[in-house]
Design a protein around this motif. Structure first.
Motif, PDB file in Angstrom:
ATOM      1  N   SER A 165     -20.533   7.765 -38.345  1.00 46.49           N
ATOM      2  CA  SER A 165     -19.563   6.939 -36.871  1.00 46.49           C
ATOM      3  C   SER A 165     -18.620   8.391 -36.432  1.00 46.49           C
ATOM      4  O   SER A 165     -17.605   7.990 -35.376  1.00 46.49           O
ATOM      5  CB  SER A 165     -18.879   6.432 -38.999  1.00 46.49           C
ATOM      6  N   ALA A 166     -18.406   9.131 -37.329  1.00 43.74           N
ATOM      7  CA  ALA A 166     -17.115  10.332 -36.304  1.00 43.74           C
ATOM      8  C   ALA A 166     -17.845  11.164 -35.601  1.00 43.74           C
ATOM      9  O   ALA A 166     -16.967  10.992 -34.368  1.00 43.74           O
ATOM     10  CB  ALA A 166     -16.220  11.016 -37.237  1.00 43.74           C
ATOM     11  N   ALA A 167     -19.347  11.106 -35.424  1.00 44.71           N
ATOM     12  CA  ALA A 167     -19.423  11.631 -34.240  1.00 44.71           C
ATOM     13  C   ALA A 167     -19.478  10.951 -32.941  1.00 44.71           C
ATOM     14  O   ALA A 167     -19.023  11.196 -32.236  1.00 44.71           O
ATOM     15  CB  ALA A 167     -21.156  11.503 -33.763  1.00 44.71           C
TER      16      ALA A 167
ATOM     17  N   PRO B 296     -18.774  20.591 -34.916  1.00 42.66           N
ATOM     18  CA  PRO B 296     -19.588  21.038 -33.985  1.00 42.66           C
ATOM     19  C   PRO B 296     -18.729  22.159 -33.591  1.00 42.66           C
ATOM     20  O   PRO B 296     -17.111  21.758 -33.498  1.00 42.66           O
ATOM     21  CB  PRO B 296     -20.164  20.305 -33.422  1.00 42.66           C
ATOM     22  N   LEU B 297     -18.757  23.473 -33.901  1.00 38.81           N
ATOM     23  CA  LEU B 297     -18.147  24.908 -33.283  1.00 38.81           C
ATOM     24  C   LEU B 297     -18.085  24.455 -31.673  1.00 38.81           C
ATOM     25  O   LEU B 297     -16.393  24.956 -31.400  1.00 38.81           O
ATOM     26  CB  LEU B 297     -18.630  26.455 -34.068  1.00 38.81           C
ATOM     27  N   GLU B 298     -18.807  23.974 -31.218  1.00 43.05           N
ATOM     28  CA  GLU B 298     -18.685  24.021 -29.961  1.00 43.05           C
ATOM     29  C   GLU B 298     -17.118  22.908 -29.479  1.00 43.05           C
ATOM     30  O   GLU B 298     -16.917  23.000 -28.731  1.00 43.05           O
ATOM     31  CB  GLU B 298     -19.654  23.216 -29.276  1.00 43.05           C
ATOM     32  N   LEU B 299     -16.650  22.152 -30.836  1.00 43.91           N
ATOM     33  CA  LEU B 299     -15.265  21.177 -30.146  1.00 43.91           C
ATOM     34  C   LEU B 299     -14.577  21.805 -30.629  1.00 43.91           C
ATOM     35  O   LEU B 299     -13.200  21.203 -30.761  1.00 43.91           O
ATOM     36  CB  LEU B 299     -15.228  19.686 -30.973  1.00 43.91           C
ATOM     37  N   MET B 300     -14.539  23.226 -31.753  1.00 42.62           N
ATOM     38  CA  MET B 300     -13.409  23.940 -31.840  1.00 42.62           C
ATOM     39  C   MET B 300     -12.695  24.522 -31.042  1.00 42.62           C
ATOM     40  O   MET B 300     -13.359  24.885 -30.189  1.00 42.62           O
ATOM     41  CB  MET B 300     -13.683  24.773 -33.559  1.00 42.62           C
ATOM     42  N   PRO B 301     -11.364  25.218 -31.149  1.00 41.64           N
ATOM     43  CA  PRO B 301     -10.625  26.601 -30.413  1.00 41.64           C
ATOM     44  C   PRO B 301     -11.930  28.133 -30.564  1.00 41.64           C
ATOM     45  O   PRO B 301     -12.412  27.876 -31.108  1.00 41.64           O
ATOM     46  CB  PRO B 301      -9.255  26.219 -31.108  1.00 41.64           C
TER      47      PRO B 301
ATOM     48  N   GLY C 176     -27.376  12.878 -31.982  1.00 43.49           N
ATOM     49  CA  GLY C 176     -28.169  13.324 -33.120  1.00 43.49           C
ATOM     50  C   GLY C 176     -28.155  15.008 -33.099  1.00 43.49           C
ATOM     51  O   GLY C 176     -28.442  15.157 -34.713  1.00 43.49           O
ATOM     52  N   THR C 177     -27.865  15.520 -31.886  1.00 43.22           N
ATOM     53  CA  THR C 177     -27.671  16.638 -33.310  1.00 43.22           C
ATOM     54  C   THR C 177     -26.549  16.906 -33.650  1.00 43.22           C
ATOM     55  O   THR C 177     -25.918  18.055 -34.246  1.00 43.22           O
ATOM     56  CB  THR C 177     -27.713  17.665 -31.004  1.00 43.22           C
TER      57      THR C 177
ATOM     58  N   LEU D 185     -18.539  14.208 -27.113  1.00 34.41           N
ATOM     59  CA  LEU D 185     -19.638  15.137 -26.761  1.00 34.41           C
ATOM     60  C   LEU D 185     -20.729  15.469 -25.265  1.00 34.41           C
ATOM     61  O   LEU D 185     -20.832  16.531 -25.799  1.00 34.41           O
ATOM     62  CB  LEU D 185     -20.803  14.462 -28.196  1.00 34.41           C
ATOM     63  N   ALA D 186     -20.244  14.491 -25.005  1.00 36.25           N
ATOM     64  CA  ALA D 186     -21.343  14.703 -23.767  1.00 36.25           C
ATOM     65  C   ALA D 186     -20.329  16.194 -22.792  1.00 36.25           C
ATOM     66  O   ALA D 186     -20.899  16.631 -22.154  1.00 36.25           O
ATOM     67  CB  ALA D 186     -20.275  13.891 -22.764  1.00 36.25           C
ATOM     68  N   GLY D 187     -18.973  16.831 -23.091  1.00 37.03           N
ATOM     69  CA  GLY D 187     -18.091  17.702 -22.380  1.00 37.03           C
ATOM     70  C   GLY D 187     -18.911  19.285 -23.087  1.00 37.03           C
ATOM     71  O   GLY D 187     -19.085  19.984 -22.677  1.00 37.03           O
ATOM     72  N   ALA D 188     -19.438  19.110 -24.405  1.00 38.53           N
ATOM     73  CA  ALA D 188     -19.814  20.053 -25.291  1.00 38.53           C
ATOM     74  C   ALA D 188     -21.866  20.071 -24.905  1.00 38.53           C
ATOM     75  O   ALA D 188     -22.279  20.762 -25.488  1.00 38.53           O
ATOM     76  CB  ALA D 188     -19.468  19.866 -26.438  1.00 38.53           C
ATOM     77  N   GLY D 189     -22.486  19.509 -24.545  1.00 41.21           N
ATOM     78  CA  GLY D 189     -23.562  19.155 -24.298  1.00 41.21           C
ATOM     79  C   GLY D 189     -24.374  18.738 -25.176  1.00 41.21           C
ATOM     80  O   GLY D 189     -25.639  18.971 -25.941  1.00 41.21           O
TER      81      GLY D 189
END
Length: 271
Positions: free
Chosen positions: A59-61, A206-211, A74-75, A66-70
């Motif tokens: 739900s949070a995802a 995901p770490l990809e969304l963190m500073p 599911g991933t 997510l698209a900007g981080a690839g």
């Protein structure tokens, strides 16, 4: 949850039969599995909680960019589900197992027989570790079907991440048990690592969304390399350098945990 009689009978049988180390560990694991089946609270936490929590991550995802981080839903959900399984079915469950067996003098009595220290801890940890592994397989299959995950381009990374995570969480559970006084407090002492892992190891966010600076610091946490390898196995975006770095971090935490167990694990009640 008393396991003195069951585990002692199993240890005597294994010793009398002159079995191999693997045979002795298997005999002890069978006894531990029987005792695990009698603990409803542990079973609920180990079997059902990791299956429910990924729903909240899903739900949070859907609200994340997510698209900007690839990434896809599911991933994000699959590594989170595996992370929850390792934390609840393996780490938290084993802290309670080690502490309760120590306080009941089971571990002390087992040491008087043919069983070696590593065999005692390994045999006691085997049921929860197997449950965690099977759970990871089921969660992977479920996420692949329900979230339309494609075939992973680097499955070896995901397999390595899960296997390293199982071993590392079992070792960290033994370390935590060494500093836990009672079976009741065993419900509390695992919480700091579990909360930090869920919030900062890429499980929920995901770490990809963190500073960048925060993500770099979070990469050093114990569960982060496991999540990184599992996610990288499905995205295929993990470079060889990044994969080796994650593997090295996981192995380093495991080695440190083994050293800490040898140094500080207590075999007698903390009274």
């Amino acid at each position: 949850m008393s396991g003195t009689g069951t585990e002692e009978r199993t240890a005597r049988t294994a010793t009398a039969a002159g079995t191999t180390p693997l045979g002795r560990m298997t005999a002890l694991a069978r006894a531990e599995l029987t005792l695990l089946g009698r603990s409803r609270g542990t079973l609920v936490a180990a079997l059902f909680v990791p299956l429910v929590l990924p729903l909240s991550v899903r739900s949070a995802a859907k609200e994340m960019d997510l698209a900007g981080a690839g990434l896809t839903v599911g991933t994000v959900v699959l590594p989170a589900a595996i992370g929850f399984s390792l934390l609840f079915a393996v780490y938290s469950a084993l802290v309670g197992v080690f502490v309760v067996r120590r306080e009941e003098l089971v571990l002390k009595r087992l040491r008087t027989g043919e069983l070696r220290d590593a065999e005692i801890l390994g045999g006691a940890a085997l049921p929860a570790t197997v449950i965690g592994f099977v759970q990871c397989l089921l969660l992977t299959a479920g996420c692949a079907v329900l979230l339309d995950l494609p075939v992973p381009p680097a499955p070896h990374l995901a397999v390595a991440g899960v296997l390293l995570g199982l071993v590392m969480c079992a070792c960290l559970a033994a370390v935590t048990a060494g500093f836990t006084r009672t079976g009741e407090s065993a419900q509390v002492t695992p919480m700091p690592l579990m909360i930090v892992s869920m919030l900062a190891s890429g499980v929920v966010v995901p770490l990809e969304l963190m500073p960048d600076r925060l993500a770099s610091a979070c990469e050093l946490l114990p569960l982060t390399p496991v999540v990184t390898l599992v996610r990288g196995g499905w995205t295929g975006d993990l470079s060889a350098f990044e994969a080796l770095g994650a593997l090295a971090t996981a192995v380093a935490w495991t080695v440190v945990a083994v050293f800490a167990v040898r140094r500080w694990f207590r075999w007698e009640p903390r009274r």
